[in-house]
Design a protein around this motif. Sequence first.
Motif, PDB file in Angstrom:
ATOM      1  N   GLU A  38      28.150 -27.491  80.405  1.00  0.00           N
ATOM      2  CA  GLU A  38      29.130 -26.566  81.283  1.00  0.00           C
ATOM      3  C   GLU A  38      29.453 -25.449  80.424  1.00  0.00           C
ATOM      4  OE1 GLU A  38      29.159 -23.867  84.495  1.00  0.00           O
ATOM      5  OE2 GLU A  38      27.480 -25.610  83.995  1.00  0.00           O
ATOM      6  N   LYS A  39      30.513 -26.642  79.653  1.00  0.00           N
ATOM      7  CA  LYS A  39      31.172 -25.928  78.894  1.00  0.00           C
ATOM      8  C   LYS A  39      30.772 -25.001  77.626  1.00  0.00           C
ATOM      9  CE  LYS A  39      35.167 -26.741  76.323  1.00  0.00           C
ATOM     10  NZ  LYS A  39      36.056 -27.966  75.025  1.00  0.00           N
ATOM     11  N   GLU A  40      29.906 -25.200  77.112  1.00  0.00           N
ATOM     12  CA  GLU A  40      29.178 -24.641  76.345  1.00  0.00           C
ATOM     13  C   GLU A  40      28.730 -22.899  76.825  1.00  0.00           C
ATOM     14  OE1 GLU A  40      29.158 -24.971  73.135  1.00  0.00           O
ATOM     15  OE2 GLU A  40      30.336 -26.249  73.142  1.00  0.00           O
ATOM     16  N   ARG A  41      27.838 -23.415  78.145  1.00  0.00           N
ATOM     17  CA  ARG A  41      27.262 -22.902  78.670  1.00  0.00           C
ATOM     18  C   ARG A  41      28.463 -21.401  79.198  1.00  0.00           C
ATOM     19  NH1 ARG A  41      26.747 -20.516  83.937  1.00  0.00           N
ATOM     20  NH2 ARG A  41      27.776 -21.440  84.684  1.00  0.00           N
ATOM     21  N   GLY A  83      28.704 -17.745  77.336  1.00  0.00           N
ATOM     22  CA  GLY A  83      28.533 -16.308  77.906  1.00  0.00           C
ATOM     23  C   GLY A  83      29.787 -15.463  77.614  1.00  0.00           C
ATOM     24  N   ASP A  84      30.965 -16.375  76.912  1.00  0.00           N
ATOM     25  CA  ASP A  84      31.856 -15.240  77.047  1.00  0.00           C
ATOM     26  C   ASP A  84      31.510 -15.119  75.750  1.00  0.00           C
ATOM     27  OD1 ASP A  84      33.706 -16.056  79.201  1.00  0.00           O
ATOM     28  OD2 ASP A  84      34.434 -17.572  77.908  1.00  0.00           O
ATOM     29  N   ARG A  85      30.777 -15.390  74.713  1.00  0.00           N
ATOM     30  CA  ARG A  85      30.940 -14.683  73.640  1.00  0.00           C
ATOM     31  C   ARG A  85      29.711 -13.796  73.280  1.00  0.00           C
ATOM     32  NH1 ARG A  85      30.631 -20.398  72.069  1.00  0.00           N
ATOM     33  NH2 ARG A  85      28.652 -20.888  72.149  1.00  0.00           N
ATOM     34  N   HIS A  86      28.422 -14.307  74.403  1.00  0.00           N
ATOM     35  CA  HIS A  86      27.751 -13.156  74.904  1.00  0.00           C
ATOM     36  C   HIS A  86      28.790 -11.429  75.339  1.00  0.00           C
ATOM     37  CE1 HIS A  86      24.413 -11.104  76.050  1.00  0.00           C
ATOM     38  NE2 HIS A  86      24.702 -10.795  77.065  1.00  0.00           N
ATOM     39  N   LEU A  87      29.635 -11.979  76.092  1.00  0.00           N
ATOM     40  CA  LEU A  87      29.990 -10.812  76.920  1.00  0.00           C
ATOM     41  C   LEU A  87      30.979  -9.773  75.155  1.00  0.00           C
ATOM     42  CD1 LEU A  87      31.517 -11.758  79.996  1.00  0.00           C
ATOM     43  CD2 LEU A  87      29.617 -10.235  79.647  1.00  0.00           C
TER      44      LEU A  87
END
Length: 338
Positions: free
Chosen positions: A100-103, A107-111
């Motif tokens: 969950e943390k990596e997900r 997501g943050d890195r994707h943004l």
Amino acid sequence: MTRLLRIARTVVQRLRGASRRQLAGLAIGLLVAVGVAVSSVIGQAALATCLLASLLAAVLAGVIHLSRRLVRFSRSTQDAVRELRGTVDQLQRRVIAAVEKERLAAGDRHLELMEALARTERLTARGAEVLLHEQSREIEAMFQLFRAVSPRAPMPAGGVLHPTDLLGLVHIARERRPGLTVALGCGPSTVWLGYAVGAGGGRLVAVEHDESRAARVRTRVAEHGLAAVEVRHVPLAELSVDGRTADWYDVDALDGLTDIDLLVVDGSLTPAAPDPLAPALHVLGRRLAPAAAVVVDDEPARVAPRQGGGFGLTVRRRLPGRWTALTHPQAASASSTV
């Protein structure tokens, strides 16, 4: 017979894997069985009965002992299973939390990546527009240069100076028509400035501390037939300005340079960086003509009001390219009426 041999072989193999206690118990059981059989044969029924009862008691005690060991083994197995289940549950929770943390991090890195791509697209479009504008400006400046100057030989490349920078020097020389122009540092700009100064009937003295560069520029000046241009090699010497020492041109080699109408200080070619204007005004400030102008590149021009104020150079004027002109108020008003 063969079957009996197989059975015997199987029994021997199992006996090899038995422990000492098991072998001892088996031996005692066999002895008691033999005793029962012998007692029965010789007619000792009471002895046979006692031995048989002892054998049954021993078997019952073994069964009870074995059942207790099985119960303990079962309990230890259940405890191990419970501990393993707890470990598995804890490991599963950790794995789920890590995933969950990596997900969330993904997501943050994707943004961030999407924002960076969008910003890069905007900057790329803006940078291309700015680059196209700058190139257009430099091309226009080059056309203006060749309309103002009619060279008699191939012109040298501008070096660190762009066409807009060269246009600024040519523009102020043609505008002011100085009698004596002194340029601290020489290079390709010396040829362009020499044409502009010579067209107004003036004289240009280019001061250079690098002897090899001075020789190269002197050769170019001769190729263009600029008789009004003098390239003077002046070695460096220690100079004290406002309590600080710096390597600058040898002052004694600058004798005879008086009534300077235009002084050009190029920070990229002159020593005493990062503030080449201070020693220039310290030595040549009193040799300026009353309506003189000092042309300096942008970096030293930031401190020019403090340095030029003592000589009345209080008017600043932006020129094309990187230059700023410092003049007297009366010189500025006089040039505006030309």
